[in-house]
Design an enzyme around this catalytic site. Sequence first.
Site, mmCIF file in Angstrom:
data_model
loop_
_atom_site.group_PDB
_atom_site.id
_atom_site.type_symbol
_atom_site.label_atom_id
_atom_site.label_comp_id
_atom_site.label_asym_id
_atom_site.label_seq_id
_atom_site.Cartn_x
_atom_site.Cartn_y
_atom_site.Cartn_z
ATOM 1 N N LYS A 180 0.859 -1.190 0.000
ATOM 2 C CA LYS A 180 0.000 0.000 0.000
ATOM 3 C C LYS A 180 0.894 1.237 0.000
ATOM 4 O O LYS A 180 1.425 1.653 1.033
ATOM 5 C CB LYS A 180 -0.910 0.054 1.237
ATOM 6 C CG LYS A 180 -1.952 1.160 1.091
ATOM 7 C CD LYS A 180 -2.398 1.751 2.398
ATOM 8 C CE LYS A 180 -1.569 2.900 2.866
ATOM 9 N NZ LYS A 180 -1.600 4.119 2.047
ATOM 10 N N GLU A 183 -1.379 7.212 -0.394
ATOM 11 C CA GLU A 183 -2.520 7.556 -1.252
ATOM 12 C C GLU A 183 -2.228 8.804 -2.087
ATOM 13 O O GLU A 183 -2.917 9.070 -3.074
ATOM 14 C CB GLU A 183 -3.786 7.756 -0.411
ATOM 15 C CG GLU A 183 -3.714 8.831 0.666
ATOM 16 C CD GLU A 183 -3.138 8.319 1.989
ATOM 17 O OE1 GLU A 183 -2.274 7.429 1.977
ATOM 18 O OE2 GLU A 183 -3.566 8.853 3.036
ATOM 19 N N GLY A 233 7.099 5.801 7.611
ATOM 20 C CA GLY A 233 6.220 6.963 7.685
ATOM 21 C C GLY A 233 6.474 7.712 8.974
ATOM 22 O O GLY A 233 7.573 7.659 9.537
ATOM 23 N N GLY A 234 5.445 8.384 9.471
ATOM 24 C CA GLY A 234 5.606 9.215 10.657
ATOM 25 C C GLY A 234 5.584 8.413 11.956
ATOM 26 O O GLY A 234 5.010 7.324 12.018
ATOM 27 N N THR A 237 2.024 7.545 13.342
ATOM 28 C CA THR A 237 1.371 6.456 12.593
ATOM 29 C C THR A 237 2.088 5.140 12.879
ATOM 30 O O THR A 237 1.444 4.096 13.029
ATOM 31 C CB THR A 237 1.390 6.750 11.080
ATOM 32 O OG1 THR A 237 0.936 8.085 10.866
ATOM 33 C CG2 THR A 237 0.506 5.800 10.318
ATOM 34 N N GLY A 238 3.406 5.197 12.979
ATOM 35 C CA GLY A 238 4.189 3.990 13.273
ATOM 36 C C GLY A 238 3.771 3.351 14.596
ATOM 37 O O GLY A 238 3.698 2.126 14.717
ATOM 38 N N GLU A 255 10.343 2.350 9.970
ATOM 39 C CA GLU A 255 11.306 3.436 9.752
ATOM 40 C C GLU A 255 10.523 4.723 9.899
ATOM 41 O O GLU A 255 9.629 4.999 9.101
ATOM 42 C CB GLU A 255 11.955 3.319 8.365
ATOM 43 C CG GLU A 255 13.303 4.038 8.301
ATOM 44 C CD GLU A 255 13.221 5.469 7.818
ATOM 45 O OE1 GLU A 255 12.683 6.319 8.568
ATOM 46 O OE2 GLU A 255 13.691 5.731 6.699
ATOM 47 N N CYS A 289 13.541 11.686 5.473
ATOM 48 C CA CYS A 289 13.568 11.181 6.846
ATOM 49 C C CYS A 289 14.910 11.455 7.514
ATOM 50 O O CYS A 289 14.988 11.663 8.717
ATOM 51 C CB CYS A 289 13.241 9.695 6.873
ATOM 52 S SG CYS A 289 14.213 8.730 5.730
ATOM 53 N N GLU A 390 9.303 16.730 14.649
ATOM 54 C CA GLU A 390 9.753 16.741 13.260
ATOM 55 C C GLU A 390 8.860 17.702 12.464
ATOM 56 O O GLU A 390 7.636 17.631 12.576
ATOM 57 C CB GLU A 390 9.575 15.313 12.715
ATOM 58 C CG GLU A 390 10.507 14.956 11.607
ATOM 59 C CD GLU A 390 10.237 13.559 11.047
ATOM 60 O OE1 GLU A 390 9.143 13.007 11.268
ATOM 61 O OE2 GLU A 390 11.127 13.035 10.369
HETATM 62 O O1 TXE Z 1 2.587 10.206 7.122
HETATM 63 P P1 TXE Z 1 1.966 8.853 7.600
HETATM 64 P P2 TXE Z 1 1.959 11.621 6.847
HETATM 65 C C1 TXE Z 1 6.619 11.963 8.968
HETATM 66 C C2 TXE Z 1 6.735 13.461 8.856
HETATM 67 C C3 TXE Z 1 5.371 13.864 8.459
HETATM 68 C C4 TXE Z 1 4.561 12.915 9.304
HETATM 69 C C5 TXE Z 1 3.149 12.699 8.859
HETATM 70 O O2 TXE Z 1 7.058 14.020 10.106
HETATM 71 O O3 TXE Z 1 5.071 15.201 8.746
HETATM 72 O O4 TXE Z 1 5.264 11.717 9.215
HETATM 73 O O5 TXE Z 1 3.106 12.486 7.467
HETATM 74 C C6 TXE Z 1 -0.175 5.254 5.950
HETATM 75 N N1 TXE Z 1 -2.392 2.528 9.674
HETATM 76 N N2 TXE Z 1 7.039 11.229 7.794
HETATM 77 O O6 TXE Z 1 0.694 11.850 7.626
HETATM 78 O O7 TXE Z 1 0.586 9.046 8.137
HETATM 79 C C7 TXE Z 1 -0.355 6.336 4.919
HETATM 80 O O8 TXE Z 1 -1.476 6.081 4.127
HETATM 81 C C8 TXE Z 1 -1.586 2.122 8.690
HETATM 82 C C9 TXE Z 1 8.312 10.586 7.887
HETATM 83 O O9 TXE Z 1 1.858 11.829 5.425
HETATM 84 O O10 TXE Z 1 2.956 8.213 8.475
HETATM 85 C C10 TXE Z 1 0.963 6.243 4.165
HETATM 86 O O11 TXE Z 1 0.931 5.167 3.244
HETATM 87 N N3 TXE Z 1 -1.071 2.960 7.790
HETATM 88 C C11 TXE Z 1 8.534 9.633 6.820
HETATM 89 C C12 TXE Z 1 1.955 5.918 5.279
HETATM 90 O O12 TXE Z 1 1.174 5.431 6.367
HETATM 91 C C13 TXE Z 1 -1.383 4.264 7.878
HETATM 92 C C14 TXE Z 1 7.954 9.858 5.492
HETATM 93 C C15 TXE Z 1 2.745 7.108 5.776
HETATM 94 O O13 TXE Z 1 1.854 8.097 6.201
HETATM 95 C C16 TXE Z 1 -2.241 4.743 8.898
HETATM 96 C C17 TXE Z 1 6.665 10.510 5.548
HETATM 97 C C18 TXE Z 1 -2.749 3.810 9.822
HETATM 98 N N4 TXE Z 1 -3.547 4.178 10.827
HETATM 99 C C19 TXE Z 1 6.264 11.187 6.668
HETATM 100 N N5 TXE Z 1 -2.354 6.081 8.745
HETATM 101 C C20 TXE Z 1 9.841 8.900 6.790
HETATM 102 N N6 TXE Z 1 10.142 8.094 7.813
HETATM 103 O O14 TXE Z 1 10.558 9.003 5.823
HETATM 104 C C21 TXE Z 1 -1.628 6.438 7.668
HETATM 105 N N7 TXE Z 1 -1.038 5.338 7.133
#
Ligand code: TXE
Length: 497
Positions: A180, A183, A233-234, A237-238, A255, A289, A390
């Site tokens: 996935k 989006e 991701g963030g 969310t992680g 990560e 990141c 961040e």
């Molecule tokens: O990322 P999300 P967002 C950080 C950065 C940014 C913050 C939020 O600080 O401002 O995260 O960004 C999926 N269960 N990074 O909101 O939400 C989502 O659809 C499962 C750091 O855009 O973390 C996408 O595919 N999955 C980072 C993925 O998680 C879920 C890169 C990342 O989105 C979910 C990007 C859920 N409940 C943002 N909710 C890095 N480490 O490089 C969302 N997602």
Amino acid sequence: MSQAENSAATLFIDGEWVPAADGRTREIRCPADGELVATVAEGGRADTERAIAAARRAFDEGSWATSSPWERGDLLLRVSDILVRDKAEFARAESLDTGKRLVESEFDMDDIAACFRYFGKIAGTDAGHLVDTGSRDSISRVQYEPVGVCGMITPWNYPLLQVAWKVAPAIAAGDTFVLKPSELTPSTAILLMRALTEAGLPAGVGNLVLGTGAEVGSVLSEHPDIDLVSFTGGLHTGRKVSAAAAATVKKVALELGGKNPNVVFADADFETAVDYALTAVFLHSGQVCSAGTRLIVQDELHDALVDEIVRRAELIRLGGPFDADAETGPLISAAHLQKVDDYVAKSVAEGAVLRTGGRRPEGERYAGGHYYLPTVLDNVQQGSYAVVEESFGPVLTVERFTDEDDAVRIANDTHYGLAGGVFTGDPAKAQRVANRLRHGTVWINDFHPYLPQAEWGGYKQSGIGRELGRAGLGEYQEAKHVFQNLRPGPQNWFSGK
Ligand code: TXE
């Protein structure tokens, strides 16, 4: 149904391109100007469950998991060749989804092709090892086996690179997967699934479900038929993914970004330190990141260094993917732009000194995009909002230190631990500091290079598990990658003109 027959048939489940079960779609718009890029399927729970079932069957009943690692390696090499062949199409799609400069997407494509080649080459090179039982009447061996069905959830900043880091090793290992992507940036994941099919990936082994985290990602995180959930991701969310995975004690790889220190000693080469400080934080407008968002500078160098960084930051040219003179691009979305702006406002309210930026650029050229000026916040305090949170935008914060111990203490004072840089003219000091930083990758007189064959991953709350490289003693050791540039000098990513 072929993809050509229905432009929204962009979910790939069990070897077929299909629309979402409930027919929903989503418009993808370029962050640089708001133009419509594509209309794709918006999957939900039913699509995700179907994809998981297909991946489960392919793993449990197909011949994939027991296929020869050499064949899987060859498949990855074929994918790499396709990526090289179709580089222009992939790079263009990546730039339209993310708004990043075409040249950066082209660099990313080279890295992505290299990633598939790397895992193609190492597939099957380590079959495990024999263990001496001390007796001739028994044999004992350790062998590596696939984990099973992997759920992969990836972000929007380096859309296909993040996908490659998960898909390539999973194929090498003999896993099956449901991917996935974010989006916001699905286009290159769609192209990759086509490339995997062309290269011969059997039906059901690789599945693609587009949609939101709440609807698709959450199902991948909690579903009992998923063995490993791998998320980039963030942090917040992680944590949700990790908590959802706990119910079925899934293996989890995370990560989660960082607040990455860039430590500059007074004895560093000045031009080099300025130049890398800019690249560290403003590359891809800070949506990296491992961005060097925390400049930690020795007292006596502070004024000169920050003045020069501010001067150069004001010269950075913003623009869209195809603007020939642009040096960096927009933020990914209006919501993210607002988040970055709120971060700056809150930091200033707490006492940070806004030296430059802190707002959107003016002018017709920027009106339709999510642009934000390179921003420098001086005088931030340890423990303050600016240092703890961040921003994931083009915002550099500045802290000061007195000596080596002070630098290490400040650089480690974060709950993140992904990456960091050290700039100094003293090689021994560089190694001492690198050894003491609690961050997964440390660059010396450099910032950002990573190598597919070296470990990549976070200490502390930056993550669980390592991507790339090869894990050492499993969960009981951290594997730090220390990279030293032996001929440091300005790279002039931002021209300064
Ligand atoms: O990322 P999300 P967002 C950080 C950065 C940014 C913050 C939020 O600080 O401002 O995260 O960004 C999926 N269960 N990074 O909101 O939400 C989502 O659809 C499962 C750091 O855009 O973390 C996408 O595919 N999955 C980072 C993925 O998680 C879920 C890169 C990342 O989105 C979910 C990007 C859920 N409940 C943002 N909710 C890095 N480490 O490089 C969302 N997602």
